[in-house]
Scaffold this motif. Sequence first.
Motif, PDB file in Angstrom:
ATOM      1  N   GLY A   1       0.837  -1.280  -0.012  1.00  0.00           N
ATOM      2  CA  GLY A   1       0.031   0.045  -0.052  1.00  0.00           C
ATOM      3  C   GLY A   1       0.713   1.244  -0.029  1.00  0.00           C
ATOM      4  N   MET A   2       2.127   1.162   0.702  1.00  0.00           N
ATOM      5  CA  MET A   2       3.113   2.302   0.804  1.00  0.00           C
ATOM      6  C   MET A   2       3.558   2.732  -0.654  1.00  0.00           C
ATOM      7  N   PHE A   3       3.856   1.474  -1.235  1.00  0.00           N
ATOM      8  CA  PHE A   3       4.496   1.727  -2.606  1.00  0.00           C
ATOM      9  C   PHE A   3       3.536   2.454  -3.518  1.00  0.00           C
ATOM     10  N   ASN A   4       2.212   1.872  -3.578  1.00  0.00           N
ATOM     11  CA  ASN A   4       1.121   2.287  -4.479  1.00  0.00           C
ATOM     12  C   ASN A   4       0.984   3.931  -4.098  1.00  0.00           C
TER      13      ASN A   4
ATOM     14  N   ASP B   1       1.890   6.582  -7.131  1.00  0.00           N
ATOM     15  CA  ASP B   1       0.894   7.526  -7.299  1.00  0.00           C
ATOM     16  C   ASP B   1       1.306   9.199  -7.278  1.00  0.00           C
ATOM     17  N   GLY B   2       2.534   9.266  -6.507  1.00  0.00           N
ATOM     18  CA  GLY B   2       2.922  10.684  -6.219  1.00  0.00           C
ATOM     19  C   GLY B   2       2.194  11.261  -5.064  1.00  0.00           C
TER      20      GLY B   2
ATOM     21  N   PRO C   1       7.481  12.535  -2.700  1.00  0.00           N
ATOM     22  CA  PRO C   1       8.274  11.364  -2.760  1.00  0.00           C
ATOM     23  C   PRO C   1       8.572  10.988  -4.225  1.00  0.00           C
ATOM     24  N   ARG C   2       9.689  10.485  -4.331  1.00  0.00           N
ATOM     25  CA  ARG C   2      10.356   9.597  -5.528  1.00  0.00           C
ATOM     26  C   ARG C   2      10.497   8.392  -5.265  1.00  0.00           C
ATOM     27  N   VAL C   3       9.919   7.238  -6.213  1.00  0.00           N
ATOM     28  CA  VAL C   3      10.433   5.963  -5.928  1.00  0.00           C
ATOM     29  C   VAL C   3      10.634   5.311  -7.241  1.00  0.00           C
TER      30      VAL C   3
ATOM     31  N   VAL D   1      16.373  19.803  -6.308  1.00  0.00           N
ATOM     32  CA  VAL D   1      15.480  20.686  -7.076  1.00  0.00           C
ATOM     33  C   VAL D   1      14.063  19.931  -6.895  1.00  0.00           C
ATOM     34  N   THR D   2      13.172  20.434  -6.038  1.00  0.00           N
ATOM     35  CA  THR D   2      11.772  19.985  -5.802  1.00  0.00           C
ATOM     36  C   THR D   2      10.870  20.326  -6.667  1.00  0.00           C
ATOM     37  N   GLU D   3      10.924  21.456  -7.551  1.00  0.00           N
ATOM     38  CA  GLU D   3       9.992  21.872  -8.382  1.00  0.00           C
ATOM     39  C   GLU D   3       9.973  20.983  -9.891  1.00  0.00           C
ATOM     40  N   ARG D   4       8.550  20.260  -9.913  1.00  0.00           N
ATOM     41  CA  ARG D   4       8.657  19.489 -10.953  1.00  0.00           C
ATOM     42  C   ARG D   4       8.289  20.035 -12.235  1.00  0.00           C
ATOM     43  N   GLN D   5       8.849  19.395 -13.326  1.00  0.00           N
ATOM     44  CA  GLN D   5       8.908  19.566 -14.566  1.00  0.00           C
ATOM     45  C   GLN D   5       7.495  19.132 -15.192  1.00  0.00           C
ATOM     46  N   VAL D   6       6.706  19.638 -15.993  1.00  0.00           N
ATOM     47  CA  VAL D   6       5.610  19.444 -16.708  1.00  0.00           C
ATOM     48  C   VAL D   6       5.538  19.223 -18.149  1.00  0.00           C
ATOM     49  N   LEU D   7       5.118  18.023 -18.668  1.00  0.00           N
ATOM     50  CA  LEU D   7       5.398  17.693 -20.065  1.00  0.00           C
ATOM     51  C   LEU D   7       3.974  17.518 -20.446  1.00  0.00           C
ATOM     52  N   ARG D   8       3.811  17.794 -21.724  1.00  0.00           N
ATOM     53  CA  ARG D   8       2.476  17.811 -22.292  1.00  0.00           C
ATOM     54  C   ARG D   8       2.422  17.326 -23.550  1.00  0.00           C
TER      55      ARG D   8
END
Length: 315
Positions: A12-15, A19-20, A39-41, A118-125
């Motif tokens: 459940g923790m991994f899920n 899912d971010g 989190p990053r996994v 760097v915690t800011e996430r890049q957004v791809l579209r």
Amino acid sequence: MFFNGRASTELGMFNQLWDGQNLTIDRRAEKQSFVVENPRVTLSLFLQRGPLERYFARRGDEARELGLLARCLICEPPSTQGWRAAQPQEWQHSHQGWLHERATQLLKQGIDKNGQPVTERQVLRFGVDAEIRYFQHLQQIKNELMPCGAFAQAKDLASKLDRQIARVAALLQLFETGGHEISLPILNASIEIVMWYANEYLRLFVPPPPVPQLNIDAEAVFLWMHGRALKNNNRYIIKNDVLKGVVPTKLRRAANLEPVLHLLASQQRIGYWHSGGLQYLDMSPQLVQDPFDWHLAVDSYRMRRKSKKSSMFVS
């Protein structure tokens, strides 16, 4: 992770991590709790078939039910035992330098000038064409959820394929070009990759649906008729002969045999005809009619009927 008694909690923790979602850890025994933000996994498991099969024998389908397996790209490479070359092999390293250089660039981009992450996430579209293709493929996946569809018995997998495809496409685009718009060729490559893994998932974890009894009966009847046609050296069989001699015996009732014959005829494995007051079956329906063999089959049937009636009268 797979082999301890806290598997349900850990899965459940991994899920949540996959899912971010922020992960809350509540240790009641130690009276402390904390939250893991952003989190990053990464999960990489390399297992022999034996331990994995023992896990499933012990824990049932827990990993599937909790959604772990659907969140992973799973495969079983074919064994190369017996085919491995004993002599030294030369490997081509022409692209290895670029690969290492690009990986290093991306790793450095994750650290600021102060050495902090760097915690800011890049957004791809998706680009316009890629977005259209993406939703077209998602519709195809949804269509395969119908009974007898490819994912009818794997709804857990189908529910995650959209994110799997988008994530792989984003990784490919970022690694290849560093751009933030996912192109159609990159998306098509992602679809091909993820669907290959999806087929591996189905092969490894989804048992084939049970064969309907009607199909089982049809195969038995077809084999019996095939043997009779070879024995008589005649492609035509009178239906009444099937009703009297077919195995299994439960199919000697017209109500049971009729749907079987209609199924075989719909599959074009036999022809099912009415002529001269008789119903007969053709074991080679793809060929043109053979009047000689048909009359031979009918005359032989009528002679047997006549002979049987005569013997009954004499007795």
